[in-house]
Design a protein around this motif. Structure first.
Motif, PDB file in Angstrom:
ATOM      1  N   GLN A 160       0.818  -1.211   0.000  1.00 59.82           N
ATOM      2  CA  GLN A 160       0.000   0.000   0.000  1.00 59.82           C
ATOM      3  C   GLN A 160       0.856   1.268   0.000  1.00 59.82           C
ATOM      4  OE1 GLN A 160      -3.009   0.085   3.063  1.00 59.82           O
ATOM      5  NE2 GLN A 160      -3.572  -2.064   2.768  1.00 59.82           N
ATOM      6  N   ARG A 161       1.831   1.332   0.889  1.00 60.41           N
ATOM      7  CA  ARG A 161       2.638   2.551   0.989  1.00 60.41           C
ATOM      8  C   ARG A 161       3.550   2.730  -0.215  1.00 60.41           C
ATOM      9  NH1 ARG A 161       4.062   2.395   7.501  1.00 60.41           N
ATOM     10  NH2 ARG A 161       1.948   3.013   8.200  1.00 60.41           N
ATOM     11  N   ARG A 162       3.988   1.633  -0.824  1.00 59.93           N
ATOM     12  CA  ARG A 162       4.827   1.750  -2.011  1.00 59.93           C
ATOM     13  C   ARG A 162       4.010   2.236  -3.210  1.00 59.93           C
ATOM     14  NH1 ARG A 162       8.486  -3.219  -3.232  1.00 59.93           N
ATOM     15  NH2 ARG A 162       9.575  -1.627  -4.464  1.00 59.93           N
ATOM     16  N   ILE A 163       2.762   1.830  -3.286  1.00 65.23           N
ATOM     17  CA  ILE A 163       1.889   2.349  -4.345  1.00 65.23           C
ATOM     18  C   ILE A 163       1.674   3.848  -4.149  1.00 65.23           C
ATOM     19  CG2 ILE A 163      -0.464   2.270  -5.256  1.00 65.23           C
ATOM     20  CD1 ILE A 163      -0.467  -0.754  -4.537  1.00 65.23           C
ATOM     21  N   GLN A 164       1.418   4.242  -2.917  1.00 63.69           N
ATOM     22  CA  GLN A 164       1.218   5.659  -2.628  1.00 63.69           C
ATOM     23  C   GLN A 164       2.492   6.466  -2.870  1.00 63.69           C
ATOM     24  OE1 GLN A 164      -0.089   5.053   1.379  1.00 63.69           O
ATOM     25  NE2 GLN A 164      -2.242   4.670   0.800  1.00 63.69           N
ATOM     26  N   ARG A 165       3.649   5.853  -2.579  1.00 60.54           N
ATOM     27  CA  ARG A 165       4.924   6.530  -2.829  1.00 60.54           C
ATOM     28  C   ARG A 165       5.125   6.767  -4.323  1.00 60.54           C
ATOM     29  NH1 ARG A 165       9.361   2.916  -0.904  1.00 60.54           N
ATOM     30  NH2 ARG A 165       8.275   3.249   1.059  1.00 60.54           N
ATOM     31  N   ALA A 166       4.762   5.775  -5.141  1.00 61.96           N
ATOM     32  CA  ALA A 166       4.891   5.917  -6.595  1.00 61.96           C
ATOM     33  C   ALA A 166       4.014   7.053  -7.111  1.00 61.96           C
ATOM     34  CB  ALA A 166       4.513   4.602  -7.284  1.00 61.96           C
TER      35      ALA A 166
END
Length: 349
Positions: A160-166
């Motif tokens: 989830q956080r890596r998607i948001q970071r992207a």
């Protein structure tokens, strides 16, 4: 009962049979078989108890691999994560397997290999002399839920956080099957295989997938400031989308390009009515990839490949040979590894 052989590419009954069989996958389709034949000269064949004048009731699909280096064999199917025997009756399956076993010598076959999804094959194989050849994990994400629920089911920190970071990094995406997209995908693919000390699958394989699958194939490329940083290739068959290949430039991994692309593919699959997102097989020894996929699907299925007669699994039991090969490939530049891939892949399916 008689056993018949059919050509699944030219016999129109095969495609009709796949449309109505619930266990048929993209790996059974005519397009996949055409790509295998066009790229590697494998000849597909279906064994069935159905007569030539009637509709198909069952089918056991193989490709004939004829190699002076690795021997002649029947594999169901090469370069395919799984290929379920399409037999609703255990008696029919046993009959087909028994026929193949008794005709192996006449067909000059080294072995038969089956790659089912259904774990019940283990019970059937106990009476047929098949032995376990290799085991994998299969991650399938259930999309028959609200999209928000699907997102909440993913690991918070690693997905989830890596998607948001992207998204915060301003990544952009292109998708389709254009020549430019394929070239960008393949450049990243060669780079990724190099990191793993393996030769890349030949470029013509991906050309064949696009040629014979048409709009069922989709390439997605993520960009950071117009630089391609990651890419995936998916296929669709009926109500399921298959994530088959992924690659990236490791220098940009901090931006989360791979999770972002996968999530975009999942949301598109969901909006187009897909019920499952098949994330493909993973070797037990590949802990990095296994952990990555477990963050999406924490309870994967176990895939077991079965072989008759019992014989070593190429690249699995001969670990020292695989390590030696990887070492040799690690010393090669990308161009030489690519040439090696063109030469060897048709022998190892």
């Amino acid at each position: 009962m008689r056993i018949y052989q059919i050509d699944p590419i030219n016999d129109e009954r095969w495609a009709r049979f796949l449309e109505r069989h619930p266990k048929a996958s993209v790996f059974h389709t005519v397009g996949w078989l055409q790509a295998l034949r066009h790229s590697f000269q494998y000849e597909p064949v279906v064994f069935t108890t159905s007569s030539p004048t009637g509709e198909l009731k069952n089918g056991l699909l193989f490709c004939r691999i004829e190699s002076k280096l690795t021997g002649h064999r029947l594999v169901s199917l090469p370069f395919s994560d799984h290929c379920e025997p399409l037999c609703d009756s255990a008696d029919d399956l046993n009959l087909l397997l028994g026929y193949l076993q008794t005709t192996m010598e006449r067909q000059n076959l080294k072995y038969l290999e089956i790659r089912p999804v259904d774990g019940n094959f283990a019970r059937i194989s106990g009476t047929n002399g098949f032995r376990l050849a290799a085991t994998y994990y299969l991650h399938v994400l259930n999309l028959r839920r609200d999209l928000d629920e699907v997102f909440r089911s993913l690991d918070r920190d690693s997905v989830q956080r890596r998607i948001q970071r992207a998204e915060r990094a301003g990544l952009t995406e292109s998708s389709g099957t254009s020549e430019d997209l394929l070239k960008e995908f393949y450049a990243l693919f060669v780079m990724t295989r190099g990191r793993h000390h393996l030769p890349p699958i030949p470029y013509r394989w991906f050309l064949s997938l696009i040629k014979f699958h048409g709009q069922a194939v989709e390439i997605r490329v993520a960009y950071k400031d117009n630089i391609p940083i990651s890419s995936i290739l998916t296929l669709r068959c009926k109500d399921k989308v298959y994530y088959k290949y992924g690659c990236s430039d490791a220098r940009f991994n901090k931006f989360g390009g791979m999770p972002w692309l996968l999530w975009r593919a999942i949301t598109t699959a969901k909006s187009n009515g897909a019920g499952d997102f098949d994330m493909g097989r993973t070797e037990e020894e590949n802990m990095g990839l296994l952990v990555f996929k477990n963050h999406w699907v924490p309870d994967p299925l176990r895939l077991a490949y079965w072989r008759f007669p019992d014989s070593p699994f190429l690249g699995a039991t001969d670990g020292w040979k695989l390590n030696m090969a990887k070492y040799a490939f690690s010393l090669m530049p990308d161009k030489l590894r690519t040439i090696a891939g063109k030469l060897i892949y048709r022998h190892i399916g």
